[in-house]
Design an enzyme around this catalytic site. Structure first.
Site, PDB file in Angstrom:
ATOM      1  N   SER A 207     -17.907  18.952  12.021  1.00 56.79           N
ATOM      2  CA  SER A 207     -18.044  17.521  11.690  1.00 56.79           C
ATOM      3  C   SER A 207     -19.280  17.002  12.411  1.00 56.79           C
ATOM      4  O   SER A 207     -19.717  17.600  13.404  1.00 56.79           O
ATOM      5  CB  SER A 207     -16.810  16.761  12.182  1.00 56.79           C
ATOM      6  OG  SER A 207     -17.008  15.360  12.106  1.00 56.79           O
TER       7      SER A 207
ATOM      8  N   TYR B  13     -10.408  14.495  18.362  1.00 49.16           N
ATOM      9  CA  TYR B  13     -10.960  15.150  17.167  1.00 49.16           C
ATOM     10  C   TYR B  13     -12.370  15.669  17.465  1.00 49.16           C
ATOM     11  O   TYR B  13     -12.704  16.815  17.160  1.00 49.16           O
ATOM     12  CB  TYR B  13     -10.970  14.140  16.014  1.00 49.16           C
ATOM     13  CG  TYR B  13     -11.579  14.639  14.718  1.00 49.16           C
ATOM     14  CD1 TYR B  13     -10.876  15.494  13.881  1.00 49.16           C
ATOM     15  CD2 TYR B  13     -12.856  14.235  14.319  1.00 49.16           C
ATOM     16  CE1 TYR B  13     -11.426  15.938  12.680  1.00 49.16           C
ATOM     17  CE2 TYR B  13     -13.419  14.672  13.128  1.00 49.16           C
ATOM     18  CZ  TYR B  13     -12.698  15.528  12.309  1.00 49.16           C
ATOM     19  OH  TYR B  13     -13.241  15.972  11.115  1.00 49.16           O
TER      20      TYR B  13
HETATM   21  N1  LIG Z   1     -13.451  13.723   5.227  1.00 57.08           N
HETATM   22  C1  LIG Z   1     -14.331  13.589   6.190  1.00 57.08           C
HETATM   23  O1  LIG Z   1     -14.879  12.483   6.404  1.00 57.08           O
HETATM   24  C2  LIG Z   1     -14.742  14.755   7.035  1.00 57.08           C
HETATM   25  C3  LIG Z   1     -15.942  14.673   7.766  1.00 57.08           C
HETATM   26  C4  LIG Z   1     -16.345  15.728   8.554  1.00 57.08           C
HETATM   27  C5  LIG Z   1     -15.569  16.877   8.599  1.00 57.08           C
HETATM   28  N2  LIG Z   1     -14.409  16.953   7.898  1.00 57.08           N
HETATM   29  C6  LIG Z   1     -13.637  18.181   8.012  1.00 57.08           C
HETATM   30  O2  LIG Z   1     -13.563  18.779   6.743  1.00 57.08           O
HETATM   31  C7  LIG Z   1     -12.379  19.577   6.651  1.00 57.08           C
HETATM   32  C8  LIG Z   1     -11.634  19.222   5.375  1.00 57.08           C
HETATM   33  O3  LIG Z   1     -11.213  17.865   5.471  1.00 57.08           O
HETATM   34  P1  LIG Z   1     -10.961  16.916   4.207  1.00 57.08           P
HETATM   35  O4  LIG Z   1     -11.817  15.742   4.384  1.00 57.08           O
HETATM   36  O5  LIG Z   1     -11.020  17.687   2.946  1.00 57.08           O
HETATM   37  O6  LIG Z   1      -9.474  16.461   4.553  1.00 57.08           O
HETATM   38  P2  LIG Z   1      -8.150  16.372   3.684  1.00 57.08           P
HETATM   39  O7  LIG Z   1      -8.433  15.890   2.330  1.00 57.08           O
HETATM   40  O8  LIG Z   1      -7.189  15.639   4.561  1.00 57.08           O
HETATM   41  O9  LIG Z   1      -7.727  17.907   3.570  1.00 57.08           O
HETATM   42  C9  LIG Z   1      -7.311  18.624   4.693  1.00 57.08           C
HETATM   43  C10 LIG Z   1      -6.874  19.989   4.230  1.00 57.08           C
HETATM   44  O10 LIG Z   1      -6.393  20.721   5.368  1.00 57.08           O
HETATM   45  C11 LIG Z   1      -5.068  21.179   5.082  1.00 57.08           C
HETATM   46  N3  LIG Z   1      -4.273  21.231   6.294  1.00 57.08           N
HETATM   47  C12 LIG Z   1      -4.080  20.273   7.236  1.00 57.08           C
HETATM   48  N4  LIG Z   1      -3.244  20.699   8.188  1.00 57.08           N
HETATM   49  C13 LIG Z   1      -2.892  21.966   7.844  1.00 57.08           C
HETATM   50  C14 LIG Z   1      -2.039  22.945   8.424  1.00 57.08           C
HETATM   51  N5  LIG Z   1      -1.353  22.715   9.550  1.00 57.08           N
HETATM   52  N6  LIG Z   1      -1.919  24.138   7.803  1.00 57.08           N
HETATM   53  C15 LIG Z   1      -2.580  24.395   6.650  1.00 57.08           C
HETATM   54  N7  LIG Z   1      -3.407  23.518   6.056  1.00 57.08           N
HETATM   55  C16 LIG Z   1      -3.545  22.311   6.650  1.00 57.08           C
HETATM   56  C17 LIG Z   1      -4.497  20.169   4.096  1.00 57.08           C
HETATM   57  O11 LIG Z   1      -3.414  20.758   3.414  1.00 57.08           O
HETATM   58  P3  LIG Z   1      -2.253  19.870   2.663  1.00 57.08           P
HETATM   59  O12 LIG Z   1      -2.946  18.714   1.981  1.00 57.08           O
HETATM   60  O13 LIG Z   1      -1.686  20.845   1.691  1.00 57.08           O
HETATM   61  O14 LIG Z   1      -1.319  19.417   3.705  1.00 57.08           O
HETATM   62  C18 LIG Z   1      -5.725  19.921   3.220  1.00 57.08           C
HETATM   63  O15 LIG Z   1      -5.869  20.959   2.287  1.00 57.08           O
HETATM   64  C19 LIG Z   1     -11.597  19.298   7.931  1.00 57.08           C
HETATM   65  O16 LIG Z   1     -11.823  20.329   8.869  1.00 57.08           O
HETATM   66  C20 LIG Z   1     -12.201  18.011   8.435  1.00 57.08           C
HETATM   67  O17 LIG Z   1     -12.044  17.854   9.818  1.00 57.08           O
HETATM   68  C21 LIG Z   1     -13.982  15.926   7.105  1.00 57.08           C
END
Ligand SMILES: NC(=O)c1ccc[n+]([C@@H]2O[C@H](COP(=O)([O-])OP(=O)(O)OC[C@H]3O[C@@H](n4cnc5c(N)ncnc54)[C@H](OP(=O)(O)O)[C@@H]3O)[C@@H](O)[C@H]2O)c1
Length: 246
Positions: free
Chosen positions: A144, A157
């Site tokens: 991130s 985080y």
């Molecule tokens: N969105 C942002 O602004 C942002 C910015 C920078 C970095 N990121 C990073 O990008 C990555 C993806 O995030 P996203 O934005 O796509 O978030 P998201 O839409 O909330 O998706 C998170 C994913 O992680 C899975 N997950 C969470 N806890 C889990 C567990 N205990 N076991 C297995 N799977 C788990 C969820 O599965 P389920 O839905 O099936 O529970 C979902 O598929 C993360 O590492 C996040 O920190 C996000």
């Protein structure tokens, strides 16, 4: 499975950034093992990837070590090797530092960094097999921009994401000359459910698109074997700017 068939494991593939990465990799010809908690969401992603390389889904929590073993075994059975591990799953949440509890912290540590390290460890034999067969393999860790600069209300985080960046740098130092590349992706705010806490003040059109992250990863898998992309930072125009007059 043909020796030419490349394959990938994508965690957190049931939505958000992970499903965009899965779609891009399927387009690029990778057989996929997709991991997430929600089986219905995983099935929806898998059925959107119609004809092409095989797609297998595994539902469960990455906080459980038994799931990590299952992922490796169920990927190895059809593929026998692993060209790309994408450690994407993550959990966030805004809290003032004085309000951080052990449960809140432990979930972030378990998913954002412990599972990243342990799954990578368990995938090493499969990654090495891909190097044997096709001369290269890759690990992509989704960190991130909060893993490059700490942010208010994101203290725990940010700490886990700094750890992801450090882990990825160590992977590069240890593995790059063996044919295994390591890449950390450091995005700003992306339009996924994780960004829901910001929607009152930031519109979706002002956020990075999940497909932007997938395109950045596409570049890292397309460059030649002799080119490593250790880190990519993707920002919105507003992020990391100096205050007026600084
Ligand atoms: N969105 C942002 O602004 C942002 C910015 C920078 C970095 N990121 C990073 O990008 C990555 C993806 O995030 P996203 O934005 O796509 O978030 P998201 O839409 O909330 O998706 C998170 C994913 O992680 C899975 N997950 C969470 N806890 C889990 C567990 N205990 N076991 C297995 N799977 C788990 C969820 O599965 P389920 O839905 O099936 O529970 C979902 O598929 C993360 O590492 C996040 O920190 C996000």
């Amino acid at each position: 499975m043909s020796v030419h068939q490349r394959s990938a494991i994508v965690t957190g593939a049931s939505g958000g950034i992970g499903s965009a990465i899965a779609a891009m990799l399927h387009e690029e010809g990778f057989g996929l093992t997709l991991v997430g908690r929600d089986p219905a969401k995983l099935d929806a992603v898998a059925s959107s990837l119609d004809t092409g390389p095989p797609v297998h889904t595994i539902a469960g929590s990455l906080a459980e070590e038994a799931l990590l073993d299952r992922i490796v075994a169920e990927h190895a059975a059809p593929h026998g090797s692993l060209d790309l591990l994408v450690n994407n799953a993550g959990v966030s949440g805004n809290r003032a530092v004085g309000d951080i509890t052990a449960d809140f912290l432990d979930e972030q540590l378990a998913v954002n960094i412990r599972a990243v390290i342990l799954l990578t460890t368990r995938c090493m034999p499969l990654l090495k097999e891909a190097v044997q067969q096709r001369k290269s393999a890759q690990i992509v860790n989704i960190a991130s921009n909060a893993g490059k600069r700490g942010e208010a209300t994101l203290a725990s985080y940010s700490a886990t994401k700094f750890a992801v960046v450090g882990f990825t740098e160590s992977l590069h130092d240890e593995l790059s000359t063996s044919g295994i590349k390591a890449t950390a992706i450091c995005p700003g705010l992306v339009d996924t459910p994780m960004a829901d806490d910001y929607r009152d003040t930031v519109g979706p059109e002002e956020m990075i698109a999940p497909g932007d992250i997938a395109e950045a990863i596409r570049m890292t898998i397309r460059v030649s074997r002799s080119c490593v992309v250790p880190e990519i930072v993707l920002l919105r125009p507003i992020e990391w700017r100096q205050p007026e007059g600084a």
